[in-house]
Design a protein around this motif. Structure first.
Motif, short mmCIF file in Angstrom:
data_model
loop_
_atom_site.label_atom_id
_atom_site.label_comp_id
_atom_site.label_asym_id
_atom_site.label_seq_id
_atom_site.Cartn_x
_atom_site.Cartn_y
_atom_site.Cartn_z
N PHE A 1 17.35 6.28 -44.13
CA PHE A 1 17.61 7.29 -43.10
C PHE A 1 17.09 6.81 -41.76
N ASN A 2 17.93 6.94 -40.74
CA ASN A 2 17.54 6.79 -39.34
C ASN A 2 16.69 5.55 -39.06
N GLU A 3 16.98 4.50 -39.77
CA GLU A 3 16.30 3.25 -39.52
C GLU A 3 17.12 2.46 -38.51
N CYS A 4 16.45 1.88 -37.57
CA CYS A 4 17.12 1.13 -36.52
C CYS A 4 18.07 0.09 -37.13
N CYS A 5 19.25 0.02 -36.58
CA CYS A 5 20.19 -1.02 -36.99
C CYS A 5 20.82 -1.60 -35.74
N SER A 6 21.14 -2.86 -35.80
CA SER A 6 21.66 -3.54 -34.61
C SER A 6 23.14 -3.23 -34.40
N VAL A 7 23.56 -3.37 -33.17
CA VAL A 7 24.97 -3.21 -32.83
C VAL A 7 25.80 -4.19 -33.66
N VAL B 1 28.31 -2.11 -25.62
CA VAL B 1 27.61 -1.04 -24.89
C VAL B 1 27.96 0.32 -25.50
N ARG B 2 29.23 0.51 -25.77
CA ARG B 2 29.68 1.79 -26.35
C ARG B 2 29.14 1.99 -27.77
N ASP C 1 22.62 5.21 -30.50
CA ASP C 1 21.49 5.86 -29.83
C ASP C 1 21.59 7.38 -29.83
N HIS C 2 22.79 7.91 -29.73
CA HIS C 2 22.95 9.35 -29.57
C HIS C 2 23.30 10.09 -30.86
N ALA C 3 23.31 9.38 -31.97
CA ALA C 3 23.53 10.05 -33.26
C ALA C 3 22.26 10.81 -33.64
N ASP C 4 22.43 11.96 -34.25
CA ASP C 4 21.28 12.71 -34.74
C ASP C 4 20.82 12.18 -36.10
N GLU C 5 21.77 11.77 -36.92
CA GLU C 5 21.46 11.25 -38.25
C GLU C 5 22.27 9.99 -38.49
N ILE C 6 21.60 8.96 -39.00
CA ILE C 6 22.26 7.74 -39.44
C ILE C 6 21.71 7.43 -40.82
N ILE C 7 22.63 7.16 -41.74
CA ILE C 7 22.22 6.75 -43.08
C ILE C 7 22.94 5.43 -43.37
N THR C 8 22.19 4.45 -43.83
CA THR C 8 22.79 3.17 -44.16
C THR C 8 22.61 2.88 -45.65
N ALA C 9 23.58 2.17 -46.19
CA ALA C 9 23.49 1.61 -47.54
C ALA C 9 23.39 0.11 -47.34
N ALA D 1 26.12 10.93 -37.84
CA ALA D 1 26.42 12.35 -37.69
C ALA D 1 25.75 12.94 -36.46
N ILE D 2 26.40 13.97 -35.92
CA ILE D 2 25.89 14.75 -34.80
C ILE D 2 25.70 16.17 -35.33
N THR D 3 24.51 16.75 -35.12
CA THR D 3 24.25 18.07 -35.68
C THR D 3 23.29 18.88 -34.81
N ASP D 4 23.37 20.20 -34.96
CA ASP D 4 22.39 21.08 -34.33
C ASP D 4 21.33 21.52 -35.34
N TYR D 5 21.44 21.05 -36.56
CA TYR D 5 20.50 21.31 -37.66
C TYR D 5 20.42 22.77 -38.07
N SER D 6 21.39 23.57 -37.65
CA SER D 6 21.32 24.98 -38.05
C SER D 6 22.67 25.61 -38.35
N TYR D 7 23.74 25.11 -37.74
CA TYR D 7 25.03 25.75 -37.92
C TYR D 7 26.13 24.77 -38.33
N CYS D 8 26.17 23.61 -37.67
CA CYS D 8 27.23 22.66 -38.01
C CYS D 8 26.76 21.22 -37.88
N CYS D 9 27.47 20.37 -38.57
CA CYS D 9 27.22 18.94 -38.54
C CYS D 9 28.56 18.24 -38.50
N TYR D 10 28.78 17.43 -37.49
CA TYR D 10 30.00 16.64 -37.38
C TYR D 10 29.71 15.24 -37.87
N ILE D 11 30.38 14.84 -38.92
CA ILE D 11 30.22 13.49 -39.45
C ILE D 11 31.18 12.59 -38.67
N SER D 12 30.61 11.78 -37.80
CA SER D 12 31.40 10.94 -36.90
C SER D 12 31.96 9.71 -37.58
#
Length: 134
Positions: free
Chosen positions: A7-13, A33-34, A40-48, A60-71
């Motif tokens: 979870f949320n461990e730094c990963c390189s571009v 850059v993109r 940088d702006h993801a709320d959650e990153i999970i890597t295998a 994923a981008i989330t507000d942690y209370s109502y919705c989560c968009y899996i990008s």
């Protein structure tokens, strides 16, 4: 082969670009850059990972209370069919919960059956303003 999920461990571009390319997912892999902003702006990153190699990536981008968009859910084609995508989603749902949060994503045409198989329902009221730069 024993995969490790993190979870949320730094990963390189470079690592993210590589898994995007090897998965076949359409992302702006030539625009470092993109891609860095996407990380940088993801709320959650999970890597295998298989050793040091990222073979699955969920962003994923989330507000942690109502919705989560899996990008992004990207799995290296040589690792597809092993349950990695399903496990990435399960881990996100375990982390954020299911009672209050609705999970939303857009699917590539080839992946629709996968999402339906693991419990996502089609939504017919989604709207998009497409980006001007791909």
């Amino acid at each position: 082969m024993e995969l490790e999920y993190r979870f949320n461990e730094c990963c390189s571009v470079k690592d993210v670009q590589e898994v995007y390319i090897k998965s076949g997912i359409r992302r702006p892999v030539g625009d470092t850059v993109r891609i860095q902003k996407m990380i940088d702006h993801a709320d959650e990153i999970i890597t295998a990972r298989d050793g040091d190699k990222i073979v699955g990536f969920l962003r994923a981008i989330t507000d942690y209370s109502y919705c989560c968009y899996i990008s992004d859910i990207a799995v290296d084609k040589s690792y597809q069919g092993l349950g990695i995508g399903k496990q990435l989603i399960k881990m996100l749902r375990d982390r954020l919960g299911d009672e209050e949060i609705q999970y939303i994503l857009t699917s590539a045409p080839k992946a629709v059956g996968f999402y339906e198989k693991i419990g996502f329902e089609r939504a017919d009221k989604a709207f998009v303003i497409k980006r001007m730069i791909n």
